[in-house]
Scaffold this motif. Sequence first.
Motif, PDB file in Angstrom:
ATOM      1  N   VAL A 390      -0.938   3.779 -18.793  1.00 32.25           N
ATOM      2  CA  VAL A 390      -0.248   2.495 -18.980  1.00 32.25           C
ATOM      3  C   VAL A 390       0.543   2.083 -17.745  1.00 32.25           C
ATOM      4  O   VAL A 390       1.171   1.019 -17.746  1.00 32.25           O
ATOM      5  CB  VAL A 390       0.685   2.536 -20.212  1.00 32.25           C
ATOM      6  N   ARG A 393       1.124  -1.588 -16.067  1.00 32.25           N
ATOM      7  CA  ARG A 393       0.788  -2.607 -17.057  1.00 32.25           C
ATOM      8  C   ARG A 393       2.086  -3.218 -17.596  1.00 32.25           C
ATOM      9  O   ARG A 393       3.060  -2.503 -17.830  1.00 32.25           O
ATOM     10  CB  ARG A 393      -0.019  -2.024 -18.208  1.00 32.25           C
ATOM     11  N   ILE A 398       0.532  -3.934 -22.770  1.00 32.53           N
ATOM     12  CA  ILE A 398       0.445  -2.713 -23.584  1.00 32.53           C
ATOM     13  C   ILE A 398       0.435  -3.072 -25.061  1.00 32.53           C
ATOM     14  O   ILE A 398      -0.318  -2.487 -25.858  1.00 32.53           O
ATOM     15  CB  ILE A 398       1.614  -1.766 -23.258  1.00 32.53           C
TER      16      ILE A 398
END
Length: 453
Positions: A390, A393, A398
């Motif tokens: 992640v 991001r 997310i």
Amino acid sequence: MQFPIYEIPYLGNGMTIALDAVLHVIISHGIAIGVITLIVISEYIGFRKSSMDWENFAKEFLKVTIIIPTGVGAVTGVGIWFITSALAPNGIGSMLRIFFWPWFIEWIVFTLEVIVLLIYYFTWDKWRGERKKQHIYLGVSYTLLAISSAFLITGILGFMLTSDGWPWDKSFWSAFFNPSFLPQLLLRASMAFALGSIFSSAFLLVTQRNSAFRKEALRLFGKVSMVSLFGIIIFSWWYYGVVPSSFKTHTIFSILTSRFSQQPEIFYAINAIGIFIFFLFALSAMRGPVFSSRILIIPALLLCIGFIMEFERVREFIRGPYLMPGYMYANQILLKESSFLDKEGTLENSYWYNMTTNKPDIISQGGNLFARNCSMCHTIDGINGIKTKVKERPEDGIFVILGHMHEMAPFMPPFSGTEQERRIMARFLYQLANGKILIEAPSRFIQIKGGVK
């Protein structure tokens, strides 16, 4: 009943189970079935031919190997139960309710295996002359027990990939004698004798100096290797043919991961090379040249172990997003629970979260949601770490991914929880990836200045 969620830091829950299980498979297949059966056959040949070379080889090989199935094999077998009971209690509990009797019988069979093998070992020098046949029969009885154990376990393992009609009819017979039961049983038997023949050849090449006997024994083990190789190819093809098409699409990804999954030729090339090298070893052993067999024995052994690891990895991975297809997701959430949790909330219905949390915050809420939804396959920053996935991001990105991850990656189960809980987990992962939440110790988070509460 809800169980507390345990997380293995860095290594991960799934990898912890896999490492113990693969080691147990190598021992239970290659040693307990393959090697011990070939020792019994060697003893029989020695008795039939009145050959002390075969007799001594079998006896010495048994001395070296007996501690492995009775000691290490037993410990890793118990280890599977211990680890899965702690890390996947809902899954193993559900499986026990379906397969109580096969597992119960298998425990008895395994105990008998150990007892018979120990008697076989300690009576080797005592049962001579007219009692030698009885000793060989004792060895054969051990082999039958070992194969019976594999028979009982294979039905359970097959069900976890090809559950057939069980989610609807709840029939034990349709669960145990599932479509992949027979091809998997024959495939595992082929792998057992392939690995057993290589272990036997390696011991032979290292310990024996009698060149005539060494060539004779190597020729036998080479034949076993060759037959096993063709068995692996045929039964792998059969096994793969009964796997549901939706699962087959994950095969390449399960081995090459996202980094190389767009180059499937790598997968096929490695397997083709492995088969060719194993074929060369079997052919060399059958023809008798010791030098070439010594060169090929280590690559053949490593490739055979690698194939077992590959098979177990593919079998476990491709059934995603399920632990039990049609009944339970990989994160141990029942399919029928998912819609309820989406509506009523995962945190609200988590017994252990509500028992242990006095002041809910982003760390406790997000950490619990991550543990419930993701920790079976992901770690925080170890193997398959979520922080890396992640990183860079945005929080909103997310949030969207969490709502569609089962569509983007069909082998992943859907997020279970309300939209608000999805937002909480997105915020938790975003802060984790951007250093606003740090790991102070395994499974313990701290929030630093700048974190969003």
